[in-house]
Design an enzyme around this catalytic site. Structure first.
Site, PDB file in Angstrom:
ATOM      1  N   ALA A 136      -1.520  10.943  30.666  1.00 42.61           N
ATOM      2  CA  ALA A 136      -0.155  10.423  30.467  1.00 42.61           C
ATOM      3  C   ALA A 136       0.811  11.596  30.404  1.00 42.61           C
ATOM      4  O   ALA A 136       0.584  12.561  29.684  1.00 42.61           O
ATOM      5  CB  ALA A 136      -0.096   9.606  29.190  1.00 42.61           C
ATOM      6  N   GLN A 137       1.866  11.485  31.180  1.00 42.88           N
ATOM      7  CA  GLN A 137       2.783  12.627  31.271  1.00 42.88           C
ATOM      8  C   GLN A 137       4.092  12.357  30.560  1.00 42.88           C
ATOM      9  O   GLN A 137       4.555  13.134  29.728  1.00 42.88           O
ATOM     10  CB  GLN A 137       3.132  12.895  32.737  1.00 42.88           C
ATOM     11  N   GLU A 171      13.809   6.924  30.542  1.00 45.05           N
ATOM     12  CA  GLU A 171      12.918   6.446  31.597  1.00 45.05           C
ATOM     13  C   GLU A 171      13.439   5.135  32.144  1.00 45.05           C
ATOM     14  O   GLU A 171      14.239   4.448  31.490  1.00 45.05           O
ATOM     15  CB  GLU A 171      11.486   6.276  31.067  1.00 45.05           C
ATOM     16  N   HIS A 212       2.344   2.044  40.090  1.00 47.78           N
ATOM     17  CA  HIS A 212       3.345   3.080  39.836  1.00 47.78           C
ATOM     18  C   HIS A 212       3.984   3.424  41.166  1.00 47.78           C
ATOM     19  O   HIS A 212       3.287   3.607  42.161  1.00 47.78           O
ATOM     20  CB  HIS A 212       2.696   4.321  39.215  1.00 47.78           C
ATOM     21  N   ARG A 268       9.812  -0.888  37.351  1.00 51.73           N
ATOM     22  CA  ARG A 268       8.953  -0.189  38.311  1.00 51.73           C
ATOM     23  C   ARG A 268       8.340  -1.094  39.379  1.00 51.73           C
ATOM     24  O   ARG A 268       8.115  -0.625  40.498  1.00 51.73           O
ATOM     25  CB  ARG A 268       7.895   0.652  37.614  1.00 51.73           C
ATOM     26  N   HIS A 278      -1.733   1.403  38.715  1.00 53.16           N
ATOM     27  CA  HIS A 278      -1.448   2.252  37.561  1.00 53.16           C
ATOM     28  C   HIS A 278      -1.847   1.656  36.223  1.00 53.16           C
ATOM     29  O   HIS A 278      -2.415   2.324  35.373  1.00 53.16           O
ATOM     30  CB  HIS A 278       0.055   2.541  37.558  1.00 53.16           C
ATOM     31  N   ARG A 335       4.834  -3.964  32.527  1.00 52.94           N
ATOM     32  CA  ARG A 335       4.988  -3.058  31.382  1.00 52.94           C
ATOM     33  C   ARG A 335       6.245  -2.196  31.497  1.00 52.94           C
ATOM     34  O   ARG A 335       6.542  -1.648  32.561  1.00 52.94           O
ATOM     35  CB  ARG A 335       3.763  -2.146  31.342  1.00 52.94           C
ATOM     36  N   LEU A 385       1.071   3.873  25.475  1.00 55.50           N
ATOM     37  CA  LEU A 385       0.488   4.777  24.476  1.00 55.50           C
ATOM     38  C   LEU A 385       0.800   4.244  23.085  1.00 55.50           C
ATOM     39  O   LEU A 385      -0.059   4.235  22.190  1.00 55.50           O
ATOM     40  CB  LEU A 385       1.057   6.192  24.630  1.00 55.50           C
TER      41      LEU A 385
HETATM   42  C1  LIG Z   1      -1.438   9.369  35.219  1.00 58.71           C
HETATM   43  C2  LIG Z   1      -1.023   8.438  34.119  1.00 58.71           C
HETATM   44  C3  LIG Z   1       0.169   8.647  33.442  1.00 58.71           C
HETATM   45  C4  LIG Z   1       0.550   7.798  32.400  1.00 58.71           C
HETATM   46  N1  LIG Z   1       1.706   8.063  31.710  1.00 58.71           N
HETATM   47  C5  LIG Z   1       1.985   7.316  30.619  1.00 58.71           C
HETATM   48  C6  LIG Z   1       3.086   7.660  29.770  1.00 58.71           C
HETATM   49  O1  LIG Z   1       3.784   8.636  30.005  1.00 58.71           O
HETATM   50  N2  LIG Z   1       3.324   6.872  28.678  1.00 58.71           N
HETATM   51  C7  LIG Z   1       2.561   5.775  28.381  1.00 58.71           C
HETATM   52  O2  LIG Z   1       2.829   5.103  27.380  1.00 58.71           O
HETATM   53  N3  LIG Z   1       1.513   5.442  29.162  1.00 58.71           N
HETATM   54  C8  LIG Z   1       1.209   6.188  30.256  1.00 58.71           C
HETATM   55  N4  LIG Z   1       0.127   5.852  31.028  1.00 58.71           N
HETATM   56  C9  LIG Z   1      -0.710   4.731  30.620  1.00 58.71           C
HETATM   57  C10 LIG Z   1      -1.531   5.154  29.421  1.00 58.71           C
HETATM   58  O3  LIG Z   1      -1.986   6.471  29.610  1.00 58.71           O
HETATM   59  C11 LIG Z   1      -2.723   4.251  29.188  1.00 58.71           C
HETATM   60  O4  LIG Z   1      -2.352   2.918  29.249  1.00 58.71           O
HETATM   61  C12 LIG Z   1      -3.329   4.529  27.823  1.00 58.71           C
HETATM   62  O5  LIG Z   1      -3.586   5.902  27.698  1.00 58.71           O
HETATM   63  C13 LIG Z   1      -4.584   3.734  27.618  1.00 58.71           C
HETATM   64  O6  LIG Z   1      -5.186   4.173  26.437  1.00 58.71           O
HETATM   65  P1  LIG Z   1      -6.563   3.531  25.996  1.00 58.71           P
HETATM   66  O7  LIG Z   1      -6.942   4.219  24.750  1.00 58.71           O
HETATM   67  O8  LIG Z   1      -6.435   2.069  25.994  1.00 58.71           O
HETATM   68  O9  LIG Z   1      -7.564   3.892  27.192  1.00 58.71           O
HETATM   69  P2  LIG Z   1      -8.007   5.302  27.787  1.00 58.71           P
HETATM   70  O10 LIG Z   1      -7.143   6.394  27.327  1.00 58.71           O
HETATM   71  O11 LIG Z   1      -8.165   5.126  29.249  1.00 58.71           O
HETATM   72  O12 LIG Z   1      -9.439   5.530  27.149  1.00 58.71           O
HETATM   73  C14 LIG Z   1     -10.539   4.754  27.569  1.00 58.71           C
HETATM   74  C15 LIG Z   1     -11.778   5.289  26.897  1.00 58.71           C
HETATM   75  O13 LIG Z   1     -12.846   4.377  27.111  1.00 58.71           O
HETATM   76  C16 LIG Z   1     -13.988   5.086  27.554  1.00 58.71           C
HETATM   77  N5  LIG Z   1     -14.822   4.142  28.306  1.00 58.71           N
HETATM   78  C17 LIG Z   1     -14.498   3.354  29.351  1.00 58.71           C
HETATM   79  N6  LIG Z   1     -15.539   2.597  29.710  1.00 58.71           N
HETATM   80  C18 LIG Z   1     -16.559   2.913  28.881  1.00 58.71           C
HETATM   81  C19 LIG Z   1     -17.898   2.472  28.744  1.00 58.71           C
HETATM   82  N7  LIG Z   1     -18.448   1.556  29.563  1.00 58.71           N
HETATM   83  N8  LIG Z   1     -18.659   3.013  27.775  1.00 58.71           N
HETATM   84  C20 LIG Z   1     -18.174   3.977  26.935  1.00 58.71           C
HETATM   85  N9  LIG Z   1     -16.906   4.436  27.034  1.00 58.71           N
HETATM   86  C21 LIG Z   1     -16.114   3.899  27.977  1.00 58.71           C
HETATM   87  C22 LIG Z   1     -13.419   6.238  28.351  1.00 58.71           C
HETATM   88  O14 LIG Z   1     -14.381   7.249  28.505  1.00 58.71           O
HETATM   89  C23 LIG Z   1     -12.267   6.628  27.427  1.00 58.71           C
HETATM   90  O15 LIG Z   1     -12.743   7.373  26.349  1.00 58.71           O
HETATM   91  C24 LIG Z   1      -0.261   6.695  32.079  1.00 58.71           C
HETATM   92  C25 LIG Z   1      -1.458   6.483  32.761  1.00 58.71           C
HETATM   93  C26 LIG Z   1      -1.848   7.352  33.762  1.00 58.71           C
HETATM   94  C27 LIG Z   1      -3.150   7.114  34.471  1.00 58.71           C
END
Ligand SMILES: Cc1cc2nc3c(=O)[nH]c(=O)nc-3n(C[C@H](O)[C@H](O)[C@H](O)COP(=O)(O)OP(=O)(O)OC[C@H]3O[C@@H](n4cnc5c(N)ncnc54)[C@H](O)[C@@H]3O)c2cc1C
Length: 524
Positions: free
Chosen positions: A51-52, A120, A248, A294, A355, A390, A396
């Site tokens: 996430a940037q 944003e 995205h 978006r 995205h 979204r 986040l």
């Molecule tokens: C490039 C990019 C930029 C973004 N920028 C933003 C931003 O600026 N602001 C914002 O709010 N959001 C942003 N987002 C969206 C945001 O990053 C995500 O929605 C958020 O980080 C999701 O968090 P999470 O904890 O739900 O999942 P994640 O951070 O994806 O974590 C998932 C976890 O589950 C684990 N996992 C998955 N499957 C399994 C399995 N079968 N067994 C064990 N472990 C598993 C993975 O290893 C990881 O540890 C961005 C996303 C991307 C891809």
């Protein structure tokens, strides 16, 4: 085949991005024993890490009511009002307490005394806290360090959940069929030994993130294939809104860049989209131009690309920036330069990419799913916050808020599971004659899934495309399940089984919703 020793814990958390890590921290600090697993060898690897742009808070001239309005507008009116209210009123408090006070995230400042709130798309105020353009990396690294130092947390990297353990389904005892279905942990593959162990837990939290990587072009890391949706679906939990896959608008167009994202804040800071011929076009689509929601920006780009038969459009920052580009976007500058594009001198070639998943495992305000003792938090869940689309930088915060709430709810209502005996629960079944996995088959199946999703269940959908996707995926599902039953257990096989299931969940949801809303866009 030997079984690895099973484990028993109070709380099993599958995934340690921002959502899983927040839940783990809260539950562990409340005195519960927590096992956190991640399928990656490096625990930081997650969508969170990439996430940037930043995380939403409340800016200087801001108010929860204004944030609420922006989230609802972006969500196309089908958000869950209770979830929107909760995030808007509680979000800033959690950012201040957990990220600023506890983890000491060094958010960027506009002066030594003032935090720098970024703008944003879709936001009526400057309210995005960021650490330059590597917000997620900084947050994730600090969370992981914190979890490693927490005595109540056992962090198991390279451990991949294969399926949820549920009773009665995995029970040998027929009497369980008279009880309410319940989650009691998960079957977990140790990626190093290729053996599956049972992790029993009083409460299980799915925090497995999103599923962008079931599409050909995505901003997500390749591991983001939606494991949690697939496992929850098979476990019998309710899944909703899977048709709302947000694309995205701007990922870097370059053969080797692997979906590198050009953050929304670049447009927030004035960059304009142009055709390859140098013509701006967003004014023809929405009066907010580059700051339109978006999904609208994505479709506009897609349309311009189609009309001009071009594989990309341009994002021109250099002609409009009134600041030092290298300082404001150091990571984007560095990464683009690596691919031969100097963003201080020339526009950036961009294409849309899958995205974010707005839908997922349906949960309430505490992250409880419809399956007893199973919680889901972060991107894998559907709180209803995002509705059909979204608002930038809210995910986040959703992970932080619901992760923390789930940890708290479990701690406040803790009730150890007593209703089963481990010897009554099936061990993992290994086929007698296991077949060696042919990587060519797996690779080809992934190519089929990803291109089917991109072309038929992507940015612009039609009934015909979706029907074709369903037919192709149904057949592939049948083939993969047959192969799965006979194949030697390993990470690639598990991922493929999750991935095909997720592709079908999205396609079936899109097929059964004939109304265009937000990120689900149907053309007649
Ligand atoms: C490039 C990019 C930029 C973004 N920028 C933003 C931003 O600026 N602001 C914002 O709010 N959001 C942003 N987002 C969206 C945001 O990053 C995500 O929605 C958020 O980080 C999701 O968090 P999470 O904890 O739900 O999942 P994640 O951070 O994806 O974590 C998932 C976890 O589950 C684990 N996992 C998955 N499957 C399994 C399995 N079968 N067994 C064990 N472990 C598993 C993975 O290893 C990881 O540890 C961005 C996303 C991307 C891809």
């Amino acid at each position: 085949m030997p079984e690895e020793k099973s484990l028993l814990t109070d709380v099993l958390i599958i995934g340690c991005g921002i959502a899983g890590a927040s839940a783990a921290l809260k539950a562990a600090k409340s005195g519960l024993k927590v096992v956190v697993i991640t399928k990656n060898a490096k625990p930081e690897e997650s969508n969170t890490y990439y996430a940037q742009g930043g995380i939403v808070s409340l800016g200087y001239d801001d108010h929860p009511e204004l944030l609420k309005e922006d989230i609802m507008e972006s969500g196309d009116g089908i958000n869950n009002p209770a979830a929107v209210e909760l995030l808007s009123t509680e979000g800033k408090k959690e950012v201040d307490e957990i990220l600023i006070k506890e983890l000491r995230i060094p958010f960027s400042r506009s002066s030594p005394d003032s935090l720098d709130y970024a703008q944003e798309a879709g936001h009526s105020r400057r309210r995005i806290l960021h650490v330059q353009d590597t917000t997620g990396k900084t947050i994730e690294e600090r969370f992981i360090d914190r979890l490693k130092a927490e005595p109540n947390v056992t962090l198991l990297a390279d451990h991949r959940a294969v399926d949820l353990l549920t009773v009665p389904h995995h029970s040998k005892n027929p009497v369980f069929y008279y009880k309410e279905p319940q989650c009691i942990g998960a079957y977990v593959l140790d990626n190093q030994t290729n053996l599956v162990k049972r992790i029993f837990a009083s409460y299980t939290i799915l925090a497995t993130g999103g599923c962008g990587a079931v599409y050909l072009y995505t901003s997500n890391p390749r591991g983001a294939i939606g494991d949690g949706y697939a496992m929850a679906y098979r476990g019998g939990a309710r899944i909703v809104n899977m048709e709302y896959i947000q694309f995205h608008p701007t990922s870097l167009f370059h053969r080797d860049a692997d979906g590198f994202l050009i953050s929304e804040t670049v447009r927030g800071e004035g960059a304009r989209l142009k055709t390859r011929g140098g013509r701006t076009f967003m004014e023809n689509y929405n009066e907010k131009k580059e700051l339109a929601p978006r999904d609208e920006v994505t479709r506009a780009i897609y349309e311009e690309m189609t009309n001009s038969n071009s594989a990309y459009v341009l994002l021109d920052l250099v002609s409009y920036a009134k600041f030092d580009i290298k300082k404001r976007f150091p990571n984007i500058y560095k990464t683009c330069l690596k691919y031969g594009i100097d963003i201080t001198k020339e526009p950036i070639p961009v294409v849309p990419a899958a995205h974010y998943s707005c839908g997922g495992v349906l949960v309430d305000e505490w992250g409880r799913s419809s399956l007893n003792n199973l919680y889901a938090v972060g991107e894998v869940s559907c709180t209803g916050l995002h509705g059909a689309n979204r608002l930038a930088s809210t995910s986040l915060l959703e992970g932080l808020v619901w992760g923390t709430r789930a940890g708290k709810h479990i701690a406040d209502n803790f009730d150890p599971i007593v209703s089963y005996d481990a010897s009554e629960i099936h061990k993992w079944y290994y086929p007698e004659k296991e077949e060696e996995v042919d990587p060519a088959l797996i690779n080809q199946d992934w190519i089929s899934i990803r291109s089917t999703m991109w072309n038929y269940a992507g940015i612009i959908r039609t009934q015909k495309r979706l029907e074709r996707a369903k037919a192709d995926l149904d057949y592939l599902h049948h083939r993969i399940m047959k192969f799965y039953k006979e194949a030697r257990m390993d990470a690639k096989v598990v991922d493929l089984k999750h991935g095909i299931q997720v592709a079908l969940l999205i396609t079936n949801a899109a097929l059964s919703n004939p109304v265009s809303h937000g990120a689900h866009y149907l053309k007649n």
